[in-house]
Design a protein around this motif. Structure first.
Motif, PDB file in Angstrom:
ATOM      1  N   ARG A 117       0.817  -1.214   0.000  1.00  0.00           N
ATOM      2  CA  ARG A 117       0.000   0.000   0.000  1.00  0.00           C
ATOM      3  C   ARG A 117       0.853   1.268   0.000  1.00  0.00           C
ATOM      4  N   GLN A 149     -11.708   4.753   0.359  1.00  0.00           N
ATOM      5  CA  GLN A 149     -10.734   5.791   0.004  1.00  0.00           C
ATOM      6  C   GLN A 149      -9.614   5.848   1.039  1.00  0.00           C
ATOM      7  N   SER A 150      -9.942   5.634   2.298  1.00  0.00           N
ATOM      8  CA  SER A 150      -8.903   5.660   3.333  1.00  0.00           C
ATOM      9  C   SER A 150      -7.931   4.498   3.165  1.00  0.00           C
ATOM     10  N   ASP A 152      -7.122   3.180   0.300  1.00  0.00           N
ATOM     11  CA  ASP A 152      -6.300   3.465  -0.881  1.00  0.00           C
ATOM     12  C   ASP A 152      -5.159   4.424  -0.550  1.00  0.00           C
ATOM     13  N   THR A 153      -5.380   5.295   0.447  1.00  0.00           N
ATOM     14  CA  THR A 153      -4.372   6.309   0.775  1.00  0.00           C
ATOM     15  C   THR A 153      -3.700   6.086   2.128  1.00  0.00           C
ATOM     16  N   ARG A 155      -4.893   6.805   4.989  1.00  0.00           N
ATOM     17  CA  ARG A 155      -5.178   7.936   5.879  1.00  0.00           C
ATOM     18  C   ARG A 155      -6.676   8.245   5.816  1.00  0.00           C
ATOM     19  N   ALA A 157     -10.265   9.907   5.170  1.00  0.00           N
ATOM     20  CA  ALA A 157     -10.735  10.464   3.906  1.00  0.00           C
ATOM     21  C   ALA A 157     -11.942  11.374   4.066  1.00  0.00           C
TER      22      ALA A 157
END
Length: 270
Positions: A117, A149-150, A152-153, A155, A157
């Motif tokens: 990730r 979304q969190s 994917d990043t 963090r 979202a």
């Protein structure tokens, strides 16, 4: 005082998840598509690396191609099409958002495997424990798409994702979620193990079929030690096609949990 509120006594449930309920929630956030789009993208776990997810989706596409030879539409569903306008929603994302909106913690913590990730930093070749929780506030778990979304990043979202987390205090409520569904052996792995066994006695699992899997969690001991301002959810693979949950939450939310339709089969109540 949260610990003294009516209905704050902790209770637990172990159950299998109703796939139709998951599909209905997913459909609420779709802008286009059909029934196939509603039924896909349900196998993603935050403990699964991106490489594993890609391999899983390639295997699904191979199985589709084998089951439907000559069908040129295979692989064009939402699970494999980058042109879909619908954000991916996994069963994990839907369950986590639902559970946290039900218990309303000040802070939610979901354990995530960071292998694959963080681009160029962690891969499956790195030894060690690289699982760590992502924190969420009520704005961050408002819907399943924000949860995805969190992941994917790695963090938060929500709209206030740059904001400061709530200051710790005696009435702060918090919730812990972990997903173990990706830890079970997939069909491909089982097939490979069977192919390697040249003697029938070397693999006594050949003629066995998994009916149900339950995680080993000492729930009564946990509940005796957990503060009442804490809630807990484990998502796991309950069988070849089923997702299950072990859930510990205040008594005041159990009525809604028991009647909202998320449960397909109640395995245990405590």
């Amino acid at each position: 005082n949260v610990e003294e509120e009516e209905g704050s006594e902790l209770r637990g449930r172990i159950f299998t998840v109703n796939k139709h309920w998951v599909g209905n929630v997913k459909a609420m956030y779709m802008t286009e598509g059909n029934i196939e789009d509603v039924c896909t993208s349900t196998l993603r776990s935050p403990m699964m690396t991106k490489a594993s997810l890609m391999e899983l989706e390639r295997e699904i596409q191979r199985n589709d191609a084998n089951d439907n030879p000559g069908d040129n539409n295979i692989g064009r569903s939402s699970r494999s099409s980058s042109s879909s306008k619908n954000a991916t929603q996994s069963t994990n994302d839907i369950l986590v958002s639902f559970f946290w909106k039900l218990v309303r913690p000040n802070i939610g913590l979901m354990t995530v495997n960071f292998r694959g990730r963080l681009d160029g930093i962690l891969t499956s070749d790195h030894a060690g424990n690289y699982a760590n929780p992502i924190p969420y506030t009520d704005e961050d778990y408002a819907n399943p798409i924000l949860i995805r979304q969190s992941l994917d990043t790695c963090r938060r979202a929500g709209s206030n994702m740059g904001g400061v987390l709530p200051t710790p205090h005696s009435d702060l409520t918090f919730s812990i979620v972990t997903n173990w569904s990706s830890f079970r052996h997939g069909r491909r792995m089982i097939a490979d193990e069977q192919n390697e066994a040249t003697d029938e006695n070397q693999n006594w699992t050949n003629n066995l079929q998994m009916v149900r899997h339950l995680p080993i969690i000492f729930t009564q001991g946990m509940m005796a030690r957990m503060p009442k301002r804490m809630t807990f959810l484990v998502i796991f693979s309950c069988g070849p096609e089923d997702v299950g949950c072990v859930l510990i939450a205040p008594e005041r939310v159990m009525g809604e949990l028991d009647t909202c339709g998320v449960m397909n089969e109640l395995i245990a109540k405590f």
